[in-house]
Motif scaffolding. Sequence first.
Motif, mmCIF file in Angstrom:
data_model
loop_
_atom_site.group_PDB
_atom_site.id
_atom_site.type_symbol
_atom_site.label_atom_id
_atom_site.label_comp_id
_atom_site.label_asym_id
_atom_site.label_seq_id
_atom_site.Cartn_x
_atom_site.Cartn_y
_atom_site.Cartn_z
ATOM 1 N N ALA A 234 1.722 0.610 -12.619
ATOM 2 C CA ALA A 234 2.421 1.517 -11.454
ATOM 3 C C ALA A 234 2.007 0.989 -10.252
ATOM 4 O O ALA A 234 2.838 0.877 -9.223
ATOM 5 N N LYS A 235 1.188 -0.259 -9.965
ATOM 6 C CA LYS A 235 0.879 -0.913 -8.900
ATOM 7 C C LYS A 235 2.031 -2.109 -8.585
ATOM 8 O O LYS A 235 2.204 -2.732 -7.674
ATOM 9 N N GLY A 236 2.648 -2.361 -9.845
ATOM 10 C CA GLY A 236 3.744 -3.396 -9.754
ATOM 11 C C GLY A 236 3.085 -4.957 -10.573
ATOM 12 O O GLY A 236 3.780 -5.763 -10.368
ATOM 13 N N GLY B 108 4.632 0.767 -6.685
ATOM 14 C CA GLY B 108 3.425 0.204 -5.930
ATOM 15 C C GLY B 108 3.930 -0.205 -4.438
ATOM 16 O O GLY B 108 3.126 -0.266 -3.564
ATOM 17 N N ASN B 109 5.102 -0.305 -4.196
ATOM 18 C CA ASN B 109 5.648 -0.974 -3.132
ATOM 19 C C ASN B 109 6.501 0.113 -2.302
ATOM 20 O O ASN B 109 6.000 0.614 -1.069
ATOM 21 N N GLU B 110 7.613 0.410 -2.879
ATOM 22 C CA GLU B 110 8.220 1.404 -2.367
ATOM 23 C C GLU B 110 7.750 2.893 -2.906
ATOM 24 O O GLU B 110 8.008 3.885 -2.078
ATOM 25 N N VAL B 111 7.621 3.066 -4.027
ATOM 26 C CA VAL B 111 6.768 4.417 -4.547
ATOM 27 C C VAL B 111 5.368 3.964 -5.136
ATOM 28 O O VAL B 111 5.366 2.785 -6.114
ATOM 29 N N ALA B 112 4.666 4.883 -4.749
ATOM 30 C CA ALA B 112 3.219 4.483 -5.084
ATOM 31 C C ALA B 112 2.818 5.844 -5.839
ATOM 32 O O ALA B 112 3.072 7.004 -5.755
ATOM 33 N N HIS B 140 2.472 -8.605 -0.979
ATOM 34 C CA HIS B 140 2.634 -9.367 0.312
ATOM 35 C C HIS B 140 1.949 -10.776 -0.260
ATOM 36 O O HIS B 140 0.684 -10.917 -0.945
ATOM 37 N N ASP B 141 2.531 -11.871 0.285
ATOM 38 C CA ASP B 141 1.996 -13.149 -0.154
ATOM 39 C C ASP B 141 0.784 -13.577 1.032
ATOM 40 O O ASP B 141 0.950 -14.089 2.075
ATOM 41 N N VAL B 142 -0.258 -12.927 0.850
ATOM 42 C CA VAL B 142 -1.372 -13.227 1.517
ATOM 43 C C VAL B 142 -2.594 -13.596 0.626
ATOM 44 O O VAL B 142 -2.706 -13.667 -0.651
ATOM 45 N N SER B 143 -3.468 -14.345 1.415
ATOM 46 C CA SER B 143 -4.865 -14.876 0.654
ATOM 47 C C SER B 143 -5.681 -13.899 0.493
ATOM 48 O O SER B 143 -5.706 -12.757 0.966
ATOM 49 N N ILE B 184 -6.226 6.674 -3.111
ATOM 50 C CA ILE B 184 -5.238 7.063 -2.310
ATOM 51 C C ILE B 184 -5.141 5.626 -1.318
ATOM 52 O O ILE B 184 -3.946 5.347 -0.966
ATOM 53 N N ALA B 185 -6.009 5.257 -1.032
ATOM 54 C CA ALA B 185 -6.103 3.936 -0.362
ATOM 55 C C ALA B 185 -5.303 2.887 -0.962
ATOM 56 O O ALA B 185 -4.636 2.089 -0.286
ATOM 57 N N MET B 186 -5.541 2.802 -2.499
ATOM 58 C CA MET B 186 -4.542 1.965 -3.276
ATOM 59 C C MET B 186 -3.260 2.073 -3.093
ATOM 60 O O MET B 186 -2.436 1.204 -2.901
ATOM 61 N N ALA B 187 -2.814 3.350 -3.197
ATOM 62 C CA ALA B 187 -1.426 3.883 -3.252
ATOM 63 C C ALA B 187 -0.901 3.593 -1.860
ATOM 64 O O ALA B 187 0.217 3.168 -1.796
ATOM 65 N N LEU B 188 -1.542 3.631 -0.848
ATOM 66 C CA LEU B 188 -0.812 3.559 0.649
ATOM 67 C C LEU B 188 -1.213 2.286 1.002
ATOM 68 O O LEU B 188 -0.369 1.993 2.151
ATOM 69 N N VAL B 189 -1.708 1.282 0.470
ATOM 70 C CA VAL B 189 -1.980 -0.272 0.806
ATOM 71 C C VAL B 189 -0.297 -0.932 1.327
ATOM 72 O O VAL B 189 -0.391 -1.459 2.215
ATOM 73 N N ASN B 190 0.647 -0.562 0.547
ATOM 74 C CA ASN B 190 1.863 -1.079 0.824
ATOM 75 C C ASN B 190 2.693 -0.340 1.687
ATOM 76 O O ASN B 190 3.995 -0.756 1.702
#
Lengths: 331, 384
Positions: A234-236, B108-112, B140-143, B184-190
């Motif tokens: 679900a995270k992708g 996880g991006n548009e829908v979490a 996100h392409d981040v370190s 919830i933090a994980m769901a909202l991170v994106n």
Amino acid sequence: MAGFIIRRVISSFLVVVLTSMFVFALFFLGPSNPAGPVCEASGKCTAERLALIEEQMGLNESVVTQYGAFAKGIFVDRTITIGSEYECDAPCLGISYGTRGQVTDELLEKYPATLSIAIGGAMIYLTLGVLLGVLAARWRGTAADRLLVGGSLLVSSVPYYLFALLAWIFLTLQWSIFPATGYTPLTENPGAWFAGLLLPWVVIGVTFSTQYARFTRGSMVETLGEDYIRTATAKGVKSNKVVFKHGLRAAIVPIVTIFGLDFAALLAGTVFTERIFNINGVGWWALNSIQSPQDFPVITATVLVSAVLVVVANLLVDVIYSFLDPRVRMS
Amino acid sequence: MTDFLTDQQHAGQPTPAPGGEDFLVVENLSVQFPTHDGLVKAVNDLSYSVKMGETLGIVGESGSGKSVSSMAVLGLHDIKRSRLTGSIRVDGKEIIGASEQTLRKIRGNEVAMIFQDPLTALHPFYSVGAQIGEAYRIHHDVSKSKARAKAIEMLDRVGIPQAKSRVDDYPHQFSGGMRQRAMIAMALVNDPKLIIADEPTTALDVTVQAQILDLLQELQRDFRSAIIIITHDLGVVAEMADEVLVMYAGRAVEQGPTRELLTHPEMPYTWGLLSSMPDVTASTDARLVPIPGNPPSLLNPPTGCPFHPRCPHVDKVPGDLCRTELPEFLPGQRGTHHLKRCHLVNPDDIYATEVLPEIAPDLVELTLADNADVAHGDGMHGER
């Protein structure tokens, strides 16, 4: 964590001591007389000669005294009389009745062969078995899965020695696909070492991998049904990564436990493998020692070494386990 | 029992900005699972939509299809083991039949999604921070260190004290409420536009439940996302939702704006849900009336209205209609915004005279007066 390891080391040590006592009692209090073979080996064995040899070997002493002498030998040099006198350097596991050499030296001489077989074989069966198991779990219910499960049952229903023997006869003798087997020390000639052990590795790898494929498949199927796998999807997370990172990370834990014990058994001697592939290792040595005339010091040493290996493997598994599972680590 | 209803009537709820585009549109969705015993029809012909900033509550018992339908929104059903028909569009993009790659970009991006039990939904062998960071790095392409900083920021945002030191903790080191905060933090991170919360408070203590719901509302205001909250708890719905969809046996059986639906329910199953909800402040005259029987088998659903075997009002419908014919999902007496799937001709009267006196005697007068208003043509439905 440190306390946990210390406790485990102490209990492991106790287990080894108890095993050594048990082994010692088993062979020196058993129905046959260790002095017998020695006496017979040196010509006609009269009752007087037998009594003299028993006296020299200390067999008339109490069991406790005998065990004390044996245990002391592990830490300090001792002299052992079997017919004539032999020096036995610490750690002394006795003098072989057959060769009259120091058991410790012979063990160290034969161990590299067994170690080579065990490590190479284990690397193959662990990699192959886990990979096949993961793939079967991922495609469970499909033809590929059924083929894998069926095939693995088939392979594991064939006795190992038969499989090894057929492999040797056909792959080495008949078709010469694999080089002739045997043991050359790695330090002497790495190429020959590798060539001589290749077939034993493959045979051990293939036969053992089938059960690891089944263990892994079972563990993976269970893990892939967990909620956190759905969370990862679900995270992708890409499906390969879901299976190999999130899934295998959890599913590998029980496999490690089984592997630890299996590997210890393999290290303790690969009797069939060594015999069939003509490799002079610990397994073959142990096998010879129990054949008449029995070589008691060698039997004692091989059993003791096996016990130590199993205990150490258990200890290692527990330590590795606590690194793999953070829930164990903390408690 | 209906403490929350009166509360809302006084306070009112902040209504979302009207006129927004539908972010999620579900049309005629059916989800079926072929099994050894036959075809399990988990969701049948379900349609609903959610706008940005809006909260939809989906209510129903276990097995009503509420979770199955929302998992379909993320394409989480194994296509080999399920049959999906109909249409699900996320921001205009069709989900049903979409490629893994398309789905991955949405997930996880548009829908979490926020799952029910955070203890099982979080990976036990990875630290909370690593799991949040992973969700961030997928889109996100981040370190790794940037992702970790983001995880700390999010943990802090959802109210985890000392986020900096807790980021490396494992889920089992968190309390239940903190785990759900981490989830919830994980769901909202994106910064997703739609959050699907599948029974987010069911596994939590009551006091923690309220905190989590508060947090979700607060975050929704900040992030302006749409929320679908799946629950069997009408209290949660009353607190959170703008619109409610009641599901039974894989079908929508009643739908309407929250206050309207909770004060004037028109479907006996909804009455049953309301009747089986305890309320500490209710008068001692109020009874707790459980719905008799069990949810129907989805392998072999009842003929006609799926609720008829458990419905105490079947005899009020002429003929054998309830047993033979599936009622259509249509507006009832109260206006086009309030849909129901029931053959009863005068549900509002039955509710006010037969159901309410048992479960909330104090509300009978108010509801009867409301019904009379509707009969005179100036009902509440003009409100939305």
